[in-house]
Scaffold this motif. Structure first.
Motif, PDB file in Angstrom:
ATOM      1  N   LYS A   1      44.877  33.119  32.036  1.00 34.38           N
ATOM      2  CA  LYS A   1      46.159  33.031  31.374  1.00 34.38           C
ATOM      3  C   LYS A   1      46.341  31.642  30.582  1.00 34.38           C
ATOM      4  CE  LYS A   1      48.790  36.350  33.323  1.00 34.38           C
ATOM      5  NZ  LYS A   1      47.765  37.059  33.491  1.00 34.38           N
TER       6      LYS A   1
ATOM      7  N   THR B   1      40.640  31.887  37.510  1.00 37.93           N
ATOM      8  CA  THR B   1      39.851  30.496  36.892  1.00 37.93           C
ATOM      9  C   THR B   1      40.472  29.483  37.205  1.00 37.93           C
ATOM     10  OG1 THR B   1      41.279  30.799  34.939  1.00 37.93           O
ATOM     11  CG2 THR B   1      39.210  32.022  34.887  1.00 37.93           C
TER      12      THR B   1
ATOM     13  N   ASP C   1      41.816  32.398  46.812  1.00 33.44           N
ATOM     14  CA  ASP C   1      41.290  33.590  45.970  1.00 33.44           C
ATOM     15  C   ASP C   1      40.460  34.438  46.786  1.00 33.44           C
ATOM     16  OD1 ASP C   1      41.380  34.505  42.522  1.00 33.44           O
ATOM     17  OD2 ASP C   1      39.989  35.603  44.105  1.00 33.44           O
ATOM     18  N   THR C   2      40.427  35.814  46.986  1.00 34.09           N
ATOM     19  CA  THR C   2      39.439  36.434  47.878  1.00 34.09           C
ATOM     20  C   THR C   2      38.272  36.348  47.208  1.00 34.09           C
ATOM     21  OG1 THR C   2      40.346  38.242  46.749  1.00 34.09           O
ATOM     22  CG2 THR C   2      41.067  37.932  49.018  1.00 34.09           C
TER      23      THR C   2
ATOM     24  N   PHE D   1      46.033  37.532  50.045  1.00 38.19           N
ATOM     25  CA  PHE D   1      47.321  36.965  49.643  1.00 38.19           C
ATOM     26  C   PHE D   1      48.308  36.946  50.759  1.00 38.19           C
ATOM     27  CE2 PHE D   1      50.272  40.652  49.135  1.00 38.19           C
ATOM     28  CZ  PHE D   1      49.261  41.717  49.014  1.00 38.19           C
TER      29      PHE D   1
ATOM     30  N   ASP E   1      49.758  35.679  40.525  1.00 32.78           N
ATOM     31  CA  ASP E   1      49.140  36.382  39.274  1.00 32.78           C
ATOM     32  C   ASP E   1      47.994  37.360  39.895  1.00 32.78           C
ATOM     33  OD1 ASP E   1      48.231  37.402  36.818  1.00 32.78           O
ATOM     34  OD2 ASP E   1      47.016  35.604  36.254  1.00 32.78           O
TER      35      ASP E   1
ATOM     36  N   TYR F   1      36.356  42.442  43.781  1.00 30.72           N
ATOM     37  CA  TYR F   1      37.594  41.517  44.153  1.00 30.72           C
ATOM     38  C   TYR F   1      38.933  41.872  43.709  1.00 30.72           C
ATOM     39  CZ  TYR F   1      33.520  38.770  45.520  1.00 30.72           C
ATOM     40  OH  TYR F   1      32.228  38.347  46.142  1.00 30.72           O
ATOM     41  N   ASN F   2      38.923  42.840  42.859  1.00 32.79           N
ATOM     42  CA  ASN F   2      40.052  43.279  42.336  1.00 32.79           C
ATOM     43  C   ASN F   2      40.830  44.632  42.364  1.00 32.79           C
ATOM     44  OD1 ASN F   2      41.121  40.674  40.387  1.00 32.79           O
ATOM     45  ND2 ASN F   2      39.006  41.052  40.285  1.00 32.79           N
TER      46      ASN F   2
END
Ligand SMILES: C[S@@+](CC[C@H](N)C(=O)[O-])C[C@H]1O[C@@H](n2cnc3c(N)ncnc32)[C@H](O)[C@@H]1O
Length: 339
Positions: free
Chosen positions: A14, A39, A55-56, A176, A192, A203-204
């Motif tokens: 971002k 990041t 973050d996972t 989360f 985000d 991971y997404n």
């Protein structure tokens, strides 16, 4: 605002939107909570002494925890990159042999410095993991990737980040749903998440249920929150805006990104920030943006034919191809990783 740029790269970074996000986010007494750190670029520019960063993806968290603990320093990064960069430069198959060696070692051992190497020598600064959790982005095909100036640039980014990370910053690697309930009324949560209907990898993964869960948790929280999501692009709208996010305040902004190194490969998306507090003096659309030549920009984009946009490998194509567990090794790319 001079944005602090992190050493780790990803397609969802971002960096360009940080001033917009920070203009909107209220100053609070409590913690900066980021359940989807990526990041880290937003957290690193948040200016908070206390933070909960999650973050996972354990590789991201291990990297920044290593910096916090003093195990990863500008000097260890320089020594590592100079050594591996030299080996890359001299390796067979125009450097690819050494890229594969580091990739395989990373997939076996998960070293944070190998993660940094892959992030900075992969195609277009992208991050993606296969179904088995293996690194799944090909080499940028530049054997001299880690030139002295590039190594110095990365080392300086590590130095800046190590300066910004505070003792009061807590790094976690949990879903989360376990992080948001930890927020109290003095905190601010910046979310985000992976964008619904867009990128998917190990991971997404992001389902309707995840979006519903996120909505419920943000509706319940006593903390203030800001959520990044996409509003629409030239082809479709994000249905989640009407389904969930219009319950809160929403502001939008045009965002241009490149799917190749050429100007005609520029795409646009309208980004949204969703938030649960009142603001004054904040434009609903394109707050803080000064377009130099809006008409010309519009023509470049709208005048493009579909096949003209795709004379190189686009990120979308790459995303499709790398969905399989085959590491995609032989693509001809013409756009250097931007850093
Ligand atoms: C869009 S990226 C965040 C980008 C970040 N704001 C930046 O500028 O770099 C989303 C992040 O959420 C993480 N993630 C995905 N699913 C998650 C989950 N269920 N819980 C926590 N983190 C998750 C991913 O690993 C990824 O790093």
């Amino acid at each position: 605002m001079k944005v602090i740029v992190p050493p780790i790269k990803s397609q969802g970074i971002k960096t360009k939107l940080v001033p917009w996000i920070m203009d909107l986010a209220p100053k609070v007494e409590g913690r900066w909570i980021e359940p989807f750190l990526g990041t880290g670029v937003v957290a690193f520019n948040s200016g908070h002494a206390n933070a909960l960063l999650n973050d996972t993806n354990p590789h991201i968290i291990r990297f920044y925890q290593g910096i916090k603990d003093g195990k990863i320093t500008p000097q260890t990064v320089r020594t590592y990159l100079e050594k591996e960069g030299e080996l890359l430069h001299n390796a067979g198959d125009s450097g690819y042999d050494h890229f594969r060696f580091i990739r395989d070692r990373f997939n076996e051992e998960g070293s944070p410095l190998d993660f940094l190497f892959l992030s900075r020598s992969g195609f277009n600064g992208m991050m993606r993991f296969s179904k088995k959790g293996n690194w799944n982005i090909p080499f940028c095909k530049k054997p001299n990737r880690f030139s002295p100036s590039y190594v110095t640039k990365i080392v300086n980014q590590v130095a800046k980040v190590s300066h910004v990370i505070q003792d009061g910053w807590d790094f976690r690697s949990d879903p989360f749903s376990e992080i948001i309930p930890l927020a109290n009324k003095d905190d601010i949560i910046y979310c985000d998440p992976p964008y619904h209907g867009r990128y998917v990898d190990y991971y997404n993964g992001w389902t309707d249920e995840d979006e519903q869960k996120l909505y419920s948790l943000l509706k319940e929280t006593e903390a203030k929150f800001v959520l990044s999501t996409w509003h629409h692009n030239n082809y479709r709208e994000n249905k989640m805006i009407n389904k969930f996010w219009n319950d809160f305040n929403v502001v939008t902004r045009d965002h241009y990104y490149h799917s190749g190194g050429k100007i005609k490969n520029r795409n646009t998306i309208v980004e949204a920030l969703v938030f649960n507090f009142e603001v004054s003096d904040f434009d609903e659309h394109n707050h803080g943006v000064r377009h130099k030549k809006p008409v010309e920009q519009l023509e470049i984009f709208h005048g493009m034919k579909k096949d003209e946009k795709q004379n190189t490998i686009s990120e979308e194509q790459l995303m499709e191809w790398t969905k399989s567990d085959n590491v995609f090794q032989d693509c001809q790319v013409d756009s250097p990783a931007k850093a």
